[in-house]
Motif scaffolding. Sequence first.
Motif, PDB file in Angstrom:
ATOM      1  N   ALA A 223       0.973  -1.220  -0.066  1.00 16.48           N
ATOM      2  CA  ALA A 223      -0.103   0.138   0.063  1.00 16.48           C
ATOM      3  C   ALA A 223       0.724   1.211   0.030  1.00 16.48           C
ATOM      4  CB  ALA A 223      -0.996  -0.075   1.258  1.00 16.48           C
ATOM      5  N   GLN A 224       1.895   1.400   0.847  1.00 16.05           N
ATOM      6  CA  GLN A 224       2.910   2.458   0.804  1.00 16.05           C
ATOM      7  C   GLN A 224       3.429   2.521  -0.375  1.00 16.05           C
ATOM      8  OE1 GLN A 224       5.464   2.213   4.324  1.00 16.05           O
ATOM      9  NE2 GLN A 224       3.893   2.653   5.702  1.00 16.05           N
ATOM     10  N   THR A 225       3.941   1.620  -1.105  1.00 16.75           N
ATOM     11  CA  THR A 225       4.501   1.841  -2.303  1.00 16.75           C
ATOM     12  C   THR A 225       3.733   2.135  -3.339  1.00 16.75           C
ATOM     13  OG1 THR A 225       5.790  -0.232  -1.943  1.00 16.75           O
ATOM     14  CG2 THR A 225       5.767   0.418  -4.343  1.00 16.75           C
ATOM     15  N   VAL A 226       2.472   2.016  -3.650  1.00  9.82           N
ATOM     16  CA  VAL A 226       1.496   2.380  -4.502  1.00  9.82           C
ATOM     17  C   VAL A 226       1.095   3.776  -4.134  1.00  9.82           C
ATOM     18  CG1 VAL A 226      -1.169   2.379  -5.171  1.00  9.82           C
ATOM     19  CG2 VAL A 226       0.397   0.165  -5.028  1.00  9.82           C
ATOM     20  N   ALA A 227       1.031   4.084  -2.778  1.00  7.87           N
ATOM     21  CA  ALA A 227       0.493   5.627  -2.600  1.00  7.87           C
ATOM     22  C   ALA A 227       1.891   6.553  -2.280  1.00  7.87           C
ATOM     23  CB  ALA A 227      -0.060   5.650  -1.069  1.00  7.87           C
ATOM     24  N   GLN A 228       3.051   5.872  -2.582  1.00 13.24           N
ATOM     25  CA  GLN A 228       4.454   6.854  -2.414  1.00 13.24           C
ATOM     26  C   GLN A 228       4.541   7.532  -1.140  1.00 13.24           C
ATOM     27  OE1 GLN A 228       7.049   7.009  -4.817  1.00 13.24           O
ATOM     28  NE2 GLN A 228       5.666   5.160  -5.556  1.00 13.24           N
ATOM     29  N   VAL A 229       3.866   6.536  -0.105  1.00 11.74           N
ATOM     30  CA  VAL A 229       4.011   7.063   1.276  1.00 11.74           C
ATOM     31  C   VAL A 229       4.787   6.141   2.251  1.00 11.74           C
ATOM     32  CG1 VAL A 229       2.425   7.838   3.292  1.00 11.74           C
ATOM     33  CG2 VAL A 229       1.962   8.352   1.289  1.00 11.74           C
ATOM     34  N   GLY A 230       5.731   6.846   3.103  1.00 11.98           N
ATOM     35  CA  GLY A 230       6.434   6.040   4.048  1.00 11.98           C
ATOM     36  C   GLY A 230       5.899   6.201   5.503  1.00 11.98           C
ATOM     37  N   SER A 231       6.435   5.298   6.238  1.00 11.08           N
ATOM     38  CA  SER A 231       6.265   5.471   7.664  1.00 11.08           C
ATOM     39  C   SER A 231       7.429   4.966   8.506  1.00 11.08           C
ATOM     40  CB  SER A 231       4.880   4.523   8.115  1.00 11.08           C
ATOM     41  OG  SER A 231       5.389   3.069   7.940  1.00 11.08           O
ATOM     42  N   TRP A 232       7.495   5.484   9.682  1.00  7.13           N
ATOM     43  CA  TRP A 232       8.392   5.197  10.698  1.00  7.13           C
ATOM     44  C   TRP A 232       8.176   4.958  12.013  1.00  7.13           C
ATOM     45  CZ3 TRP A 232       9.544   9.017  14.205  1.00  7.13           C
ATOM     46  CH2 TRP A 232       8.942  10.358  13.761  1.00  7.13           C
ATOM     47  N   PHE A 233       8.941   4.255  12.940  1.00  4.59           N
ATOM     48  CA  PHE A 233       8.446   4.251  14.403  1.00  4.59           C
ATOM     49  C   PHE A 233       9.572   4.365  15.253  1.00  4.59           C
ATOM     50  CE2 PHE A 233       8.835   1.431  17.948  1.00  4.59           C
ATOM     51  CZ  PHE A 233       7.864   1.738  18.680  1.00  4.59           C
ATOM     52  N   LEU A 234       9.563   5.259  16.068  1.00  5.25           N
ATOM     53  CA  LEU A 234      10.654   5.888  16.891  1.00  5.25           C
ATOM     54  C   LEU A 234      10.135   5.361  18.410  1.00  5.25           C
ATOM     55  CD1 LEU A 234      13.161   7.263  17.814  1.00  5.25           C
ATOM     56  CD2 LEU A 234      11.826   9.248  18.002  1.00  5.25           C
ATOM     57  N   ASP A 235      11.247   4.608  19.091  1.00  7.15           N
ATOM     58  CA  ASP A 235      10.918   4.272  20.447  1.00  7.15           C
ATOM     59  C   ASP A 235      11.815   5.431  21.301  1.00  7.15           C
ATOM     60  OD1 ASP A 235      11.027   2.994  23.132  1.00  7.15           O
ATOM     61  OD2 ASP A 235      11.339   1.068  22.343  1.00  7.15           O
ATOM     62  N   ILE A 236      11.054   6.245  22.096  1.00  5.10           N
ATOM     63  CA  ILE A 236      11.633   7.299  22.539  1.00  5.10           C
ATOM     64  C   ILE A 236      12.496   7.025  23.768  1.00  5.10           C
ATOM     65  CG2 ILE A 236      11.044   9.340  23.885  1.00  5.10           C
ATOM     66  CD1 ILE A 236       8.277   9.682  22.441  1.00  5.10           C
ATOM     67  N   ARG A 237      12.130   5.737  24.514  1.00  6.91           N
ATOM     68  CA  ARG A 237      12.851   5.386  25.603  1.00  6.91           C
ATOM     69  C   ARG A 237      14.499   4.922  25.022  1.00  6.91           C
ATOM     70  NH1 ARG A 237      13.623   0.460  28.120  1.00  6.91           N
ATOM     71  NH2 ARG A 237      11.926  -0.416  26.976  1.00  6.91           N
ATOM     72  N   THR A 238      14.314   4.074  24.244  1.00  7.08           N
ATOM     73  CA  THR A 238      15.695   3.436  23.794  1.00  7.08           C
ATOM     74  C   THR A 238      16.258   4.361  22.488  1.00  7.08           C
ATOM     75  OG1 THR A 238      14.603   2.031  22.174  1.00  7.08           O
ATOM     76  CG2 THR A 238      14.795   1.191  24.434  1.00  7.08           C
ATOM     77  N   GLY A 239      15.302   5.116  21.771  1.00  4.56           N
ATOM     78  CA  GLY A 239      16.067   5.973  20.688  1.00  4.56           C
ATOM     79  C   GLY A 239      16.111   5.268  19.469  1.00  4.56           C
ATOM     80  N   ARG A 240      15.367   3.826  19.637  1.00  6.52           N
ATOM     81  CA  ARG A 240      15.317   2.922  18.542  1.00  6.52           C
ATOM     82  C   ARG A 240      14.561   3.539  17.463  1.00  6.52           C
ATOM     83  NH1 ARG A 240      12.677  -1.728  16.952  1.00  6.52           N
ATOM     84  NH2 ARG A 240      11.622  -1.660  18.967  1.00  6.52           N
ATOM     85  N   LEU A 241      14.852   3.612  16.129  1.00  9.92           N
ATOM     86  CA  LEU A 241      14.188   3.863  14.849  1.00  9.92           C
ATOM     87  C   LEU A 241      13.983   2.970  13.837  1.00  9.92           C
ATOM     88  CD1 LEU A 241      12.724   6.502  13.594  1.00  9.92           C
ATOM     89  CD2 LEU A 241      15.179   6.877  12.676  1.00  9.92           C
ATOM     90  N   GLU A 242      12.583   2.704  13.409  1.00  9.72           N
ATOM     91  CA  GLU A 242      12.506   1.822  12.470  1.00  9.72           C
ATOM     92  C   GLU A 242      11.654   2.430  11.333  1.00  9.72           C
ATOM     93  OE1 GLU A 242      10.223  -1.496  13.938  1.00  9.72           O
ATOM     94  OE2 GLU A 242      11.516  -2.190  15.649  1.00  9.72           O
ATOM     95  N   LEU A 243      12.116   1.991  10.144  1.00 14.18           N
ATOM     96  CA  LEU A 243      11.590   2.676   9.022  1.00 14.18           C
ATOM     97  C   LEU A 243      11.066   1.571   8.141  1.00 14.18           C
ATOM     98  CD1 LEU A 243      14.489   5.166   7.616  1.00 14.18           C
ATOM     99  CD2 LEU A 243      12.779   5.497   9.367  1.00 14.18           C
ATOM    100  N   SER A 244       9.771   2.037   7.467  1.00 14.87           N
ATOM    101  CA  SER A 244       9.257   0.978   6.389  1.00 14.87           C
ATOM    102  C   SER A 244      10.159   0.987   5.056  1.00 14.87           C
ATOM    103  CB  SER A 244       7.843   1.561   5.943  1.00 14.87           C
ATOM    104  OG  SER A 244       7.805   2.714   5.304  1.00 14.87           O
ATOM    105  N   GLU A 245       9.801   0.177   4.119  1.00 13.36           N
ATOM    106  CA  GLU A 245      10.569  -0.050   3.117  1.00 13.36           C
ATOM    107  C   GLU A 245      10.477   1.046   2.139  1.00 13.36           C
ATOM    108  OE1 GLU A 245       9.603  -3.695   1.264  1.00 13.36           O
ATOM    109  OE2 GLU A 245      10.236  -4.918   2.704  1.00 13.36           O
ATOM    110  N   GLN A 246       9.495   1.653   1.908  1.00 15.99           N
ATOM    111  CA  GLN A 246       8.960   2.784   1.243  1.00 15.99           C
ATOM    112  C   GLN A 246       9.867   4.035   1.657  1.00 15.99           C
ATOM    113  OE1 GLN A 246       7.685   2.953  -1.569  1.00 15.99           O
ATOM    114  NE2 GLN A 246       8.004   4.970  -1.884  1.00 15.99           N
TER     115      GLN A 246
END
Length: 333
Positions: A295-318
């Motif tokens: 869905a993100q590839t079709v819409a050209q939209v990405g998403s990400w997740f940030l764990d504020i406590r640990t500072g870990r950042l996760e990104l979607s493939e898009q």
Amino acid sequence: PKPCAGGSTIAWSASRAVSGAGCNASRLWDREGHVSAWIIPLSFCPEWRDHVHGGRKPNPPRLEQQRRVRMHGDPGKDALRKRRDLEAAKVALIYAGFGALWILFSDEILLQFVDEDVSRLARLQTYKGWVFIGVTAVLLYLLVGRAMASEARIAGRLRESESRFRAIFDGVNDPIFLHDPDSGRIVDVNARACALYGYSRDELRAARIGDLSENVPPFTQAEAMQWFARVRAGEAPVFEWRGRHRSGELLWLEVSLCRADVEGSVLVPATVRNIEQRKRAEADLRRSEETLNRAQTVAQVGSWFLDIRTGRLELSEQTYRIFGVEAGTTPTI
């Protein structure tokens, strides 16, 4: 084959019965004294029973394996048998020693009190024989009674131990199999294992690991023996396995193996957990992630997740593609 009374046995011609069934059988004799048929108890021959009722070809090697299972000794009973033999040998040695001492010294003692009167000596010899019989009878009574009491105490302790073991063994929530480390043969199972696979305890004891598995690499008898080899080498592996229910349904299982000494015998306890629900949840999660990525590839939209406590950042493939960052790179804000 012809069904017998009650439908519990089936008669086979002698030439067929001796073709390697490897199970308990009885012979039927005709009036001339010749063997006319063999009686094979179906309860002792599951493979022949399945052949009769399901039309499957019997498997002689499997039947031979079942015969070996039935002949396998119980370590506790073997220990009791050895103790019984030891007590019997002790009684025999004491009796033999007493008899030898009686023969060596009784005549010498008797001659100290008897002159050359032959008739009197003969009477005393007779009395001595009766005394010997009485003394040895009392001695044997005491020795045998002591041995039987000791055996009864040991048997009672063995029954108590077996009862405690069975209560704990069957009270565990996880299915447990006890295996021979060299052959992989199933020595015993608990009630939860019977419930998991849909077989009785005796049926599981007679089964091979391949019969209870998907039996397709890497979930076959050969791969199972490789895991047992690792246990013999001192490891305690935990791995996933594909099991097969009696109905044919395949199950995802987590198996934990270790080495244990049980009454002088080395066994491999296998603790089994049904992880079918976990596998389904993992599959659902993968499908959701794949759907989100498409869905993100079709819409050209990405998403990400940030764990504020640990500072870990996760990104979607898009998101990786939008920022021109190689997928899998550990990103920072």
